[in-house]
Design a protein around this motif. Structure first.
Motif, short mmCIF file in Angstrom:
data_model
loop_
_atom_site.label_atom_id
_atom_site.label_comp_id
_atom_site.label_asym_id
_atom_site.label_seq_id
_atom_site.Cartn_x
_atom_site.Cartn_y
_atom_site.Cartn_z
N LEU A 272 0.78 -1.14 0.03
CA LEU A 272 -0.06 -0.05 0.03
C LEU A 272 0.94 1.37 -0.09
O LEU A 272 0.90 2.15 -0.79
CB LEU A 272 -0.88 0.03 1.27
N MET A 273 1.78 1.42 0.94
CA MET A 273 2.80 2.40 1.15
C MET A 273 3.51 2.72 -0.36
O MET A 273 4.00 3.71 -0.72
CB MET A 273 3.63 2.34 2.15
N ALA A 274 3.89 1.47 -1.03
CA ALA A 274 4.62 1.83 -2.23
C ALA A 274 3.78 2.62 -3.30
O ALA A 274 4.33 3.04 -4.20
CB ALA A 274 5.03 0.47 -2.60
N GLY A 275 2.66 2.57 -3.15
CA GLY A 275 1.55 3.18 -3.96
C GLY A 275 1.46 4.81 -3.69
O GLY A 275 1.12 5.66 -4.50
N VAL A 276 1.87 5.11 -2.58
CA VAL A 276 2.12 6.58 -2.12
C VAL A 276 3.09 7.32 -3.10
O VAL A 276 4.47 6.89 -3.06
CB VAL A 276 2.38 6.87 -0.66
N THR A 277 2.87 8.33 -3.54
CA THR A 277 3.82 9.17 -4.47
C THR A 277 3.64 10.53 -4.27
O THR A 277 2.32 11.01 -3.73
CB THR A 277 3.43 8.95 -6.23
N PRO A 278 4.27 11.65 -4.57
CA PRO A 278 4.49 12.84 -4.34
C PRO A 278 3.24 13.17 -5.08
O PRO A 278 2.61 14.35 -4.78
CB PRO A 278 5.54 13.47 -5.00
#
Length: 102
Positions: A78-84
């Motif tokens: 899930l956190m890998a999908g967080v982008t700027p």
């Protein structure tokens, strides 16, 4: 007990088992057969019932550990999908109320 070079030895199966990893049916059977053989050949000099309880507890903890590792993997995915681009700043929800004001 002779084994093919491709088959994991009992210790490798044991390590996988205590980590909570799944064993195939044949691996599980080999694991249990070796456990029974070890129990027969090296009788323990302590309370067997206590040891069975400890084994049951260890198995339950290994299963819980496997579940936690799966949740950690999901969180990391899930956190890998967080982008700027999809990250936002703080959101003002008004003044603190109740215990959040502590």
């Amino acid at each position: 007990m002779s084994q093919d070079a491709e088959q994991p030895n009992w210790w490798e199966l044991h390590l996988r088992k205590v980590r909570g990893e799944a064993l195939s049916e044949s691996e599980q059977r080999r694991y249990e057969e070796e456990m029974a053989r070890q129990d027969r050949e090296a009788p323990l000099k302590s309370d067997v019932e206590t040891l069975k309880k400890v084994r049951t507890t260890a198995t339950a903890l290994a299963q819980e550990s496997a579940q936690l590792r799966a949740r950690l993997y999901s969180f990391k995915k899930l956190m890998a999908g967080v982008t700027p681009e999809n990250l936002h700043g703080e959101t003002d929800t008004g003044p603190a109320v109740g215990r959040e004001a502590l």
